[in-house]
Scaffold this active site. Structure first.
Site, short mmCIF file in Angstrom:
data_model
loop_
_atom_site.label_atom_id
_atom_site.label_comp_id
_atom_site.label_asym_id
_atom_site.label_seq_id
_atom_site.Cartn_x
_atom_site.Cartn_y
_atom_site.Cartn_z
N HIS A 62 0.70 -0.96 -0.22
CA HIS A 62 -0.02 -0.16 0.09
C HIS A 62 0.55 1.57 -0.07
O HIS A 62 2.08 1.20 0.36
CB HIS A 62 -0.84 -0.01 1.16
CG HIS A 62 -2.40 -0.79 1.24
ND1 HIS A 62 -2.76 -1.91 2.04
CD2 HIS A 62 -2.28 -2.12 0.53
CE1 HIS A 62 -3.55 -2.57 2.33
NE2 HIS A 62 -3.29 -2.73 0.94
N LYS A 72 4.61 6.52 7.90
CA LYS A 72 4.12 5.18 9.09
C LYS A 72 4.81 4.65 9.84
O LYS A 72 6.07 4.29 9.44
CB LYS A 72 3.62 4.15 8.09
CG LYS A 72 2.14 3.86 7.46
CD LYS A 72 1.71 3.04 6.43
CE LYS A 72 0.95 3.50 5.08
NZ LYS A 72 0.81 2.05 4.72
N TYR A 132 -0.19 0.80 14.08
CA TYR A 132 0.32 2.40 12.92
C TYR A 132 0.02 3.19 13.46
O TYR A 132 -0.76 3.68 14.27
CB TYR A 132 -0.05 2.25 11.84
CG TYR A 132 -0.47 0.87 11.29
CD1 TYR A 132 0.30 0.56 9.50
CD2 TYR A 132 -1.14 -0.35 11.11
CE1 TYR A 132 0.60 -0.30 8.60
CE2 TYR A 132 -0.97 -1.28 10.40
CZ TYR A 132 -0.02 -1.28 9.84
OH TYR A 132 -0.82 -2.28 8.18
N ASP A 168 -5.95 -6.12 -2.17
CA ASP A 168 -5.01 -6.74 -3.07
C ASP A 168 -5.09 -7.53 -4.34
O ASP A 168 -3.35 -7.23 -5.00
CB ASP A 168 -4.14 -6.89 -1.46
CG ASP A 168 -4.21 -5.62 -0.50
OD1 ASP A 168 -4.09 -4.83 -1.52
OD2 ASP A 168 -3.91 -6.40 0.28
#
Length: 210
Positions: A62, A72, A132, A168
């Protein structure tokens, strides 16, 4: 806390110091000042996410449109994963390369990846739980994915039968995403980071309640 750069420019591995005694343990899993000293600017904290995955699940790869992109800071608070950073920045000297780091609830390492890099992981245990910290809020219109099983990338996922989401599984390859103009530009990423690297970071020492 030790912070070392990975082989891909813009990605770091963070190894916290754990303090244990008969009661349990204590660690600082995130320090904005130490991270800022390493990467050149503070992480703008805009959103925090928690992801729980079954064994064999592969999520990714991603990334978000630049600007603003999405940096991130990722750690595994339960179980274990193989966390993968992929350089998808067109024009980068390491374009198409990837690096994997094991994140688990034993060593409690973390990975920081700057805006413009692709991210994915494979769960090594059931209920593998990732936390995250993100520099930008989720914007579905600006989110993209590259197929994690793209033969060109040849990522060594530690599972014989990866479990993918429908999104995905239908993702384009790296070459297809590049042809569609979806991938970030390396120089744009560098310019974005350079504009943030003038931020001052206060001096500090290890501390906290144990």
């Amino acid at each position: 806390m030790k912070i070392r750069p990975l082989s891909i420019d813009g990605a770091w591995e963070i190894s916290p110091q754990q303090h244990g005694d008969p009661r349990g343990l204590f660690l600082e899993w995130y320090r904005f000042d130490r991270l800022a000293a390493a990467i050149g600017h503070p992480l703008r904290l805009a959103q925090a996410n928690l992801s729980v995955s079954a064994h064999g699940v592969v999520r990714g790869l991603h990334f978000a449109d630049l600007p603003p992109g999405q940096a991130k800071y990722v750690t595994c608070v339960r179980g274990a994963v193989i966390d993968v950073v992929v350089d998808i920045r067109v024009g980068s000297p390491t374009f198409g390369q990837w690096e994997a780091v094991r994140l688990d609830d034993d060593d409690r390492r973390a990975v920081y990846l700057s805006e413009g890099l692709g991210h994915g992981f494979c769960a090594l245990t059931d209920d593998a739980t990732l936390s995250y910290l993100c520099s930008a809020t989720y914007n579905p219109a600006a989110e993209h994915t590259v197929h994690p099983l793209d033969p060109e990338l040849a990522i060594t996922w530690p599972t014989e039968a990866p479990l993918l989401s429908a999104r995905d599984a239908a993702a384009p390859t790296l070459a297809q995403a590049r042809a569609a103009g979806q991938l970030p530009d390396y120089q744009t990423c560098r310019s974005l980071l350079a504009s943030r690297n003038s931020a001052a970071t206060p001096a500090s020492t290890e501390g906290g309640h144990r």
